[in-house]
Design an enzyme around this catalytic site. Sequence first.
Site: not given
Ligand SMILES: *Cc1c(COP(=O)(O)O)cnc(C)c1O
Length: 399
Positions: A94, A116, A383
Amino acid sequence: MSIDFAAMPDEQGYFGEYGGQVIPPELKQIMDDINEAYERVIQTPEFQQELAMLNADYTGRPSPVYLARRLSDHLGGARIFFKREDLNHTGAHKINHCLGEALLAKYMGKTKVLAETGAGQHGVALATACALVGIDCEIHMGQVDIEKEHPNVTKMKILGCKLVPVTRGTATLKDAVDSAFEEYLKDPQNYFYAIGSVVGPHPFPKMVRDFQSIVGREAREQFLKREGRLPDLITACVGGGSNAIGLFTAFLEDEEVKIVGVEPAGLGLETDQHAATLTLGKKGAIHGFECYNLQDEQGNPLPVYSIASGLDYPGVGPQHCYLKDIERVQYETATDTECLDAFMTLSRMEGIIPALESAHAIAYAMRVAPQMDPQQSILVNLSGRGDKDADFVAEKLGL
Ligand SMILES: *Cc1c(COP(=O)(O)O)cnc(C)c1O
């Protein structure tokens, strides 16, 4: 495949029949101004250099591509690699688009960034970026979520953002969206609304994708350099879809690479406790854009559920909807149970505690790897890290 993916979306913000601006005319002007400013600012060497410098020296990019040897041997099939977005400053992908958005707001001369947050992940990443860039930040959060997400609330306060508790309605994400948007509309000339995924009206799906696409560009180059070829399969979890599109974008024209997005099946697709938008949703408008979404007979968004709070969104990025329809990307699901199993397996086989969101993509890779041969490879977008989920999982599993 001779589709020019880079030319998308079109001028109106459409990816095929998805996306666009399903908003009142006065808001359309504001969005068009943002689009115009965005296209102008990102061309400038000053912006490009500053963002590149922050990505490298602040976030710690490029994040590594890591071969998970023990996990791959254990599964006995394709080798599994991870793109380590969990190693970024603040622990997830993010930060990539939050830095981009905060910097853009500064270059546009805005005085305040607004958003938000649900579980607080977007709020913390944005508060971080705003502290760094030196711009005021205001985050609206449902009172119910504030009570549930203590560590993130504390972090946002420490980072100096103004946290606005929202007590109306159900006091959760949906109400926080309304509240933050009302504040934004008080002065859209001077405020910037920072959306947290590849969703919302044009130009946000494009903008957030562009800021995230560094993930796939790096990964493709890193993988080619170490393996001399591309992975056979790449995969990522899909909530709004930003980490997934970030990885996928660089590979869309590589026909030999299979691409799979993984949605949360929650307690099961046969229950109403899931957030499998692309798998079970219908076409319609939500939050200012056209996409697949989970809605009732009247067209209102349905409540959605996932063990990973970052994935429980009733809509999904318009580009994913398009990629599903043209069958360039396949969308699969993983349940809470599979996600927990992947979470524990990765922790114990590799010493990496993944975010519960990311664990959905890992679960899918673990499901298909044994059916592939050891010459083949899977690249998973890791992610984010699972520090935020550790207490919850320990309690859930009675550790
Ligand atoms: C917020 C988040 C997601 C989901 O958001 P996407 O926009 O689908 O990527 C996935 N993995 C992590 C670690 C997150 O914090």
